[in-house]
Scaffold this motif. Structure first.
Motif, PDB file in Angstrom:
ATOM      1  N   ARG A 127       0.664  -1.502  -0.375  1.00 49.93           N
ATOM      2  CA  ARG A 127       0.089  -0.048  -0.240  1.00 49.93           C
ATOM      3  C   ARG A 127       0.784   1.246  -0.187  1.00 49.93           C
ATOM      4  O   ARG A 127       0.546   2.098  -0.637  1.00 49.93           O
ATOM      5  N   PRO A 128       1.575   1.386   0.784  1.00 48.76           N
ATOM      6  CA  PRO A 128       2.558   2.382   1.147  1.00 48.76           C
ATOM      7  C   PRO A 128       3.172   2.729  -0.790  1.00 48.76           C
ATOM      8  O   PRO A 128       3.759   3.997  -0.893  1.00 48.76           O
ATOM      9  N   SER A 302       1.288  11.382   5.362  1.00 45.40           N
ATOM     10  CA  SER A 302       1.697   9.482   4.714  1.00 45.40           C
ATOM     11  C   SER A 302       1.039   9.022   6.408  1.00 45.40           C
ATOM     12  O   SER A 302       0.409   7.950   6.895  1.00 45.40           O
ATOM     13  N   LYS A 303       1.433  10.030   7.706  1.00 41.30           N
ATOM     14  CA  LYS A 303       0.824   9.610   9.128  1.00 41.30           C
ATOM     15  C   LYS A 303      -0.473   9.922   9.271  1.00 41.30           C
ATOM     16  O   LYS A 303      -1.552   9.328   9.456  1.00 41.30           O
ATOM     17  N   PHE A 307      -0.756   5.456   7.710  1.00 42.66           N
ATOM     18  CA  PHE A 307       0.720   4.892   7.927  1.00 42.66           C
ATOM     19  C   PHE A 307       1.464   5.016   9.471  1.00 42.66           C
ATOM     20  O   PHE A 307       1.007   5.883  10.122  1.00 42.66           O
ATOM     21  N   ASN A 308       1.599   3.959   9.285  1.00 43.11           N
ATOM     22  CA  ASN A 308       2.757   3.883  11.175  1.00 43.11           C
ATOM     23  C   ASN A 308       3.891   4.137  10.553  1.00 43.11           C
ATOM     24  O   ASN A 308       3.722   5.295   9.872  1.00 43.11           O
ATOM     25  N   GLU A 311       6.035   3.020   7.412  1.00 44.69           N
ATOM     26  CA  GLU A 311       6.047   3.183   6.540  1.00 44.69           C
ATOM     27  C   GLU A 311       5.456   5.194   6.440  1.00 44.69           C
ATOM     28  O   GLU A 311       6.430   5.232   5.127  1.00 44.69           O
ATOM     29  N   SER A 312       5.817   5.846   6.807  1.00 45.72           N
ATOM     30  CA  SER A 312       5.338   6.657   6.800  1.00 45.72           C
ATOM     31  C   SER A 312       7.427   7.474   6.723  1.00 45.72           C
ATOM     32  O   SER A 312       6.800   8.238   5.686  1.00 45.72           O
ATOM     33  N   PHE A 315       7.691   6.355   3.141  1.00 50.85           N
ATOM     34  CA  PHE A 315       7.670   7.232   2.366  1.00 50.85           C
ATOM     35  C   PHE A 315       7.612   8.619   1.737  1.00 50.85           C
ATOM     36  O   PHE A 315       8.025   9.197   0.485  1.00 50.85           O
ATOM     37  N   GLU A 369      10.690  -1.506   8.998  1.00 51.42           N
ATOM     38  CA  GLU A 369       9.229  -1.492   8.998  1.00 51.42           C
ATOM     39  C   GLU A 369       8.590  -3.783   8.814  1.00 51.42           C
ATOM     40  O   GLU A 369       7.914  -3.641  10.224  1.00 51.42           O
TER      41      GLU A 369
END
Length: 381
Positions: A127-128, A302-303, A307-308, A311-312, A315, A369
Motif C-alpha cells: 500500500r505505501p 502519510s501519517k 500509515f505507521n 511506513e511514513s 514514504f 517496518e
C-alpha cells in the motif's frame, strides 16, 4: 555514456548517475568542442525523456482511483518542498522569480528512480509503495504545470499584471483543450489508419511524430516543448494501438538507447566545476532543504492517512530522489536566464546526492517496518 551507465547499474545506482559522470569527464578532458549538434540532440533527449514519462509511466486510467488516497501526502510534501525552495531563494536574496523557480524546481519526484527502488526492495505492490508511486506521478504533473506558468512569466522579466496572468492561463487552457480533443478524437483514428498501412513502422513513426508535434504545439502557445511532449505522451498512453509491445520497445530504444543518455551526459558536460566550488555554502544548504522538504512533508502526509511510523518514513524517503524532470527544469531555467551556472551546478549536485541517499534511506525504513511486523507476529504467536 552507456558504458558509464552500465557501471552505475552494476554499482546499484541508476544509470543516469553514470551518464552524468561521463559528461563531467568529457567536459573536464575536452574543453574546446563545438556543442551545437550536441545541444540539438540533448534537447531532443529532454523532449523524449518527458514524452516517455507520460507515454510509459503515467496511466490516467490507473491514476484516477489512486488520486484520492495519494492526495494528502502529495499535497503536504509538495507544500514543504515548495516552501523550502522559496525560503532558500529568500535566504540567498534571489529575485521573486528566481525564488519561485527554486520552489517549483524542488517539487518533482523521479518516477523512474522510485519505481526502480520499489521493485528492487519488493515493495511496489504494498500500500505505501502504490501510494508513493501515485504521489510521484502527481508531483510531476503538478510541477510541470507550475513550470509552464514560470516559463511564461519569465518572458515578462517582471511580475505580470492581472490581465497578463489571465492571458497566460487562457493560453494554457486552450492548449490543454486542443490536446484533449486531439487525444480523444483525432489521435486514435490516426493510429487505426497507421496500423492498416503497408509502410513499415507506420505506428512507431506516428508515436515519434506525436512527441514532436506536441512539443511544437506547446511552443506555439509559448509553453516549453517538453511540457507539450509530456502531455502528448499521457494522451497516447490511453490508446492501445500506440502501446503495442513492439512499438513501445522501439520508442524506448530510441529514447533510452540514444537520446536520453545524451541529455544526461550533456547535463554533466554543462556542470561548471569552478562555479560549483564558487557556490560555496549554497550547495549544502540547497541539498539539505531539498531532501528534508520531501522527507518531512511526505512523513506528515502519510501519517495523516493512517500509515505507521516506518511506513511514513519509507514514504518520505521514497519521494526524495530527483532526476529526469528536475534536470529538464534546471536546463530550462538556465536557458531562459532565470538561474546562472552556480545555481545550476549546485542543483545538479543536489540531484546526484538525492539519487545516492534515497535508496539507502528507503531500504532502512522498509527493513525497520518488516522487522517491526515480524516482532509483532512473534508476540502474537
Amino acid at each position: 555514456m552507456k558504458f558509464f551507465g552500465e557501471i552505475a547499474e552494476r554499482a546499484g545506482v541508476p544509470s543516469v548517475m553514470g551518464e552524468i559522470l561521463a559528461g563531467i569527464l568529457f567536459g573536464a578532458l575536452i574543453l574546446d568542442v563545438e556543442t551545437g549538434i550536441i545541444t540539438f540532440f540533448a534537447q531532443l533527449g529532454s523532449i523524449f525523456l518527458l514524452f516517455t514519462a507520460g507515454y510509459k509511466e503515467v496511466s490516467l486510467r490507473d491514476l484516477k482511483p489512486a488520486v484520492l488516497v495519494a492526495f494528502i501526502p502529495t499535497l503536504t510534501q509538495l507544500v514543504f518542498a515548495f516552501a523550502f525552495g522559496f525560503m532558500l531563494g529568500k535566504i540567498f536574496n534571489f529575485t521573486f522569480l528566481q525564488s519561485l523557480f527554486m520552489a517549483v524546481a524542488l517539487s518533482p519526484t523521479a518516477i523512474g528512480v522510485v519505481i526502480r527502488i520499489l521493485i528492487d526492495l519488493n515493495y511496489l505492490s504494498s500500500r505505501p509503495g502504490l501510494v508513493m508511486l501515485s504521489s510521484a506521478v502527481l508531483d510531476d504533473i503538478i510541477a510541470i504545470s507550475l513550470l509552464s506558468l514560470i516559463v511564461t512569466f519569465a518572458r515578462f522579466n517582471r511580475a505580470p499584471s492581472a490581465l497578463a496572468v489571465l492571458t497566460i492561463a487562457g493560453k494554457i487552457l486552450l492548449f490543454l483543450l486542443i490536446m484533449y480533443i486531439l487525444g480523444k478524437y483525432f489521435f486514435p483514428r490516426l493510429f487505426v489508419h497507421a496500423q492498416k498501412m503497408h509502410a513499415k513502422e507506420a505506428v512507431f513513426s506516428l508515436v515519434v511524430m506525436t512527441a514532436l508535434f506536441s512539443s511544437y504545439l506547446a511552443e506555439l502557445f509559448e509553453l516549453h516543448a517538453t511540457i507539450g511532449a509530456f502531455i502528448g505522451g499521457m494522451l497516447i498512453s490511453e490508446i492501445p494501438l500506440a502501446k503495442i509491445p513492439d512499438v513501445q520497445s522501439k520508442v524506448e530504444g530510441l529514447a533510452y538507447g540514444i537520446l536520453i543518455p545524451l541529455f544526461f551526459a550533456f547535463i554533466g558536460y554543462s556542470i561548471d566545476l569552478y562555479a560549483l566550488v564558487k557556490a560555496g555554502i549554497f550547495v549544502p544548504v540547497v541539498t539539505l532543504l531539498a531532501l528534508s522538504g520531501k522527507l518531512i512533508g511526505g512523513f506528515i502526509g502519510s501519517k495523516a492517512i493512517g500509515f505507521n511510523f516506518c511506513e511514513s518514513l519509507a514514504f518520505g524517503a521514497g519521494v526524495m530522489p530527483r532526476a529526469g524532470i528536475e534536470l529538464v527544469m534546471l536546463t530550462i531555467g538556465r536557458g531562459i536566464g532565470i538561474i546562472g551556472e552556480e545555481i545550476f551546478s549546485a542543483m545538479v549536485f543536489m540531484v546526484i546526492v538525492s539519487i545516492l541517499i534515497s535508496p539507502s534511506a528507503l531500504k532502512f525504513a522498509i527493513q525497520a517496518e518488516r522487522k517491526n511486523k515480524t516482532g509483532n507476529e512473534l508476540k502474537v504467536g
